[in-house]
Structure formats: C-alpha cells, structure tokens
Write a protein that holds these residues in place. Structure first.
Motif, mmCIF file in Angstrom:
data_model
loop_
_atom_site.group_PDB
_atom_site.id
_atom_site.type_symbol
_atom_site.label_atom_id
_atom_site.label_comp_id
_atom_site.label_asym_id
_atom_site.label_seq_id
_atom_site.Cartn_x
_atom_site.Cartn_y
_atom_site.Cartn_z
ATOM 1 N N ARG A 115 39.482 77.692 1.472
ATOM 2 C CA ARG A 115 38.763 77.011 2.066
ATOM 3 C C ARG A 115 39.030 76.524 3.400
ATOM 4 O O ARG A 115 38.154 76.305 4.319
ATOM 5 N N ARG A 116 40.230 76.641 4.034
ATOM 6 C CA ARG A 116 40.450 76.340 5.286
ATOM 7 C C ARG A 116 40.642 77.524 6.030
ATOM 8 O O ARG A 116 41.124 77.632 7.266
ATOM 9 N N ALA A 117 40.256 78.712 5.547
ATOM 10 C CA ALA A 117 40.488 79.811 6.313
ATOM 11 C C ALA A 117 39.968 79.885 7.604
ATOM 12 O O ALA A 117 38.400 79.345 7.597
ATOM 13 N N VAL A 118 40.460 80.436 8.578
ATOM 14 C CA VAL A 118 39.983 80.585 9.940
ATOM 15 C C VAL A 118 38.844 81.856 10.145
ATOM 16 O O VAL A 118 39.340 82.962 9.472
ATOM 17 N N PRO A 119 37.852 81.386 10.452
ATOM 18 C CA PRO A 119 36.640 82.711 10.916
ATOM 19 C C PRO A 119 37.448 83.727 11.520
ATOM 20 O O PRO A 119 38.091 83.758 12.381
ATOM 21 N N PHE A 120 37.091 85.094 11.002
ATOM 22 C CA PHE A 120 37.832 86.107 11.587
ATOM 23 C C PHE A 120 37.447 86.293 13.136
ATOM 24 O O PHE A 120 38.252 86.585 13.982
ATOM 25 N N GLU A 121 36.408 85.945 13.609
ATOM 26 C CA GLU A 121 35.965 86.254 14.903
ATOM 27 C C GLU A 121 36.692 85.144 15.717
ATOM 28 O O GLU A 121 37.107 85.583 16.972
#
Length: 312
Positions: free
Chosen positions: A86-92
């Motif tokens: 849930r805390r994953a950073v958006p890839f872009e």
C-alpha cells in the motif's frame, strides 16, 4: 506471415517504451494497470513481482517476465506484505527524478538492475492466441533454455549500457524481438491452453499458415483440405475441435480483423483494403465489418485513430 506474427501485428500500436533502473536497499514500486503489455528483465540482482490478485513471483538475474494483459503489479526488493504494498511508490515517480540514483546503485551492497517496459496494444480485435496468455509469463534464466530470448536480452542490455549511433532504431527493434521471443518461450515451456496445441498440430497449423499467407484467396473447405493434404471431414473435425470454429468462419473473422488493422494503421482507401482481405466490393466489406465491429469502417477508422492521437 505466420499466425503468431499476425496475432502480434493485429494488436501492436506505436513504439514500445522502456526504462533502465538501478536501485539498492529497501524499495517497493507500483505499476498501475495499463492498456497494453508490460515486461521486466532482471539484468542484475534479485527482486519480487507481485501481480494484482496473483501469487508473488521471485525474479533472479536474467529472468524475464511478461504481463500481456497490462495487469497492475508491484516490484519490490522482497515479498512485501500488504502494508508495504500500500505504501509502494508509483513507478513513474520512482523511476524519474525522485527515483533510484544510478550513481550509487552498485555501491558496496550490490543492487538490482532492471529493464522495465511497455508495449501499447489495441485490444479491440485481439487474436485469441493473445487473449489466452496468462496474467504473468515468467521465464526463468536457466542454462541452455530459450537461447534466442537470452541473446535478445544480452544485446538489449549492451545497447542500453552505452548508447551508440543507431540506438534509436536498434532499441525499439530489440524490444519488439523480446516480445516475440517471450511469447515463443511461453509456448515452448509446455503452456496450457488451446493455441499452443493448435500451432503444434500438423493439420490445423498447416491450414492456418495457408489462410494467413493469402487471406484474400478464394478459399473453400475443399481447396483448403487439398492444400493441407487431408480430407475435408478430417480438416473440419481437427480445425473446429482445436480452434473452436470452422475454417471458413475463422477465415471470415480473420479477414475482418485484418481489415480493422489496416484501417487503424494505414490510410489505404476502403476499396484497396477490401481487395487485400478478400472482399469483392467496399460495400460487401462494410456490411460484414459493421456486423462484426458494430461500426462502419469509416467510423471505426476515425475513432481508433483519434484514440491513438490522444495517447501519442
């Protein structure tokens, strides 16, 4: 053209894109669902792929993974728990200016190097071979396995390591090769489903090669059976049993799919397209096309090219 090439050409639009990312330490990034196909190649190190709704997939050096339906997923340094996901950073953002620092990625602690990319796909008339691909096609790096795929990965890694004259042409071409080799490798791995069986059956494979080689020909069941070298009942039974539709029904569908591809990718007039796909007149093609796609060829072309311009 062979069936796999035609199936890819029917859905591929635009140029593939790719990012080369180097990172170390603890990290977790999310790639949102995408109208196309995503892929990752681990050039160095290990990491984990966590597809939406699927089981975690460990990835090692040399592994390739294709997400042919654009499924959203997370890449992480470990099999992250739900809170970390849930805390994953958006890839872009992660791969951009605020993302991994390539200068420190290979510090004393090693690190992970990834090639991440996307293929734009038009799913409005996808071939069933493409629709049958699983959510994630994981191709581990094993000694002696899939030499063409391994060679493409090596070439791509070298090309991206030091950009040289012509890279603007070489890299997209290698990415296209990678797409084909990943699907080929999936089929060679003993993939389940109808189409790997279809393309390894001598009767159906020969019939499909003939139809795809010259879709505009005046095919009949008798002519196709003669071309394949079997009786008409044998052709009908084998083809329908594996492909799921009769040979002439499949031919009609493929002709209209090919017409849709030509409308999308070219400016050819309808009369020329009709001739190329085996219809005697533009009216005959238009009538059949509207029945299959729910729109006239002119309206279909305007809508699909409008969508392409909006996403270019």
């Amino acid at each position: 053209m062979d069936v796999l090439s035609d199936a890819i050409a029917a859905v591929r639009v635009g140029q593939p894109s790719s990012n080369r990312v180097r990172v170390s330490g603890t990290w977790c990034t999310r790639l949102a669902p995408y109208e196309g196909a995503g892929f990752h190649v681990v050039l160095k190190g290990t990491c984990w792929l966590l597809p939406d709704g699927g089981a975690p997939v460990p990835l090692g050096t040399g592994d390739a993974v294709l997400l042919p339906h654009g499924t959203g997923h997370v890449l992480a340094d470990s099999a992250a728990d739900a809170a970390a996901v849930r805390r994953a950073v958006p890839f872009e953002r992660w791969a951009g200016d605020e993302g991994p620092d390539e200068r420190t990625a290979y510090g004393a602690y090693g690190g992970v190097e990834l090639l991440c990319g996307k293929y734009r796909l038009d799913r409005s008339h996808a071939h069933p071979l493409m629709a049958e691909l699983p959510v994630a096609v994981h191709l581990p790096n094993r000694v002696g396995s899939h030499p063409e795929l391994r060679a493409a990965i090596d070439l791509l890694g070298r090309e991206l390591e030091a950009r040289r004259p012509g890279s603007g042409t070489v890299v997209p071409s290698l990415l296209d090769l990678l797409f084909v080799y990943m699907i080929r490798s999936w089929m060679a791995e003993g993939a389940t489903g109808a189409w790997p069986a279809v393309l390894t059956d001598p009767v159906t494979a020969a019939a499909l090669r003939a139809l795809h080689a010259d879709p505009a020909a005046a095919w009949t069941n008798d002519r196709l059976a003669t071309e394949v070298g079997v009786s008409r009942p044998t052709l009908a039974r084998r083809f329908a049993g594996l492909v799921g539709r009769a040979p002439m029904t499949y031919l009609t569908w493929w002709r209209l799919t090919l017409a849709a591809t030509l409308l999308r990718d070219t400016e050819e007039p309808l009369a020329a397209i009709a001739r190329r796909v085996g219809y005697g007149t533009p009216y005959a093609l238009s009538h059949a096309f509207k029945r299959e796609f729910g729109a006239t060829p002119g309206r279909f072309r305007a809508e699909v090219q409008g969508r392409q311009s909006a996403t270019a």
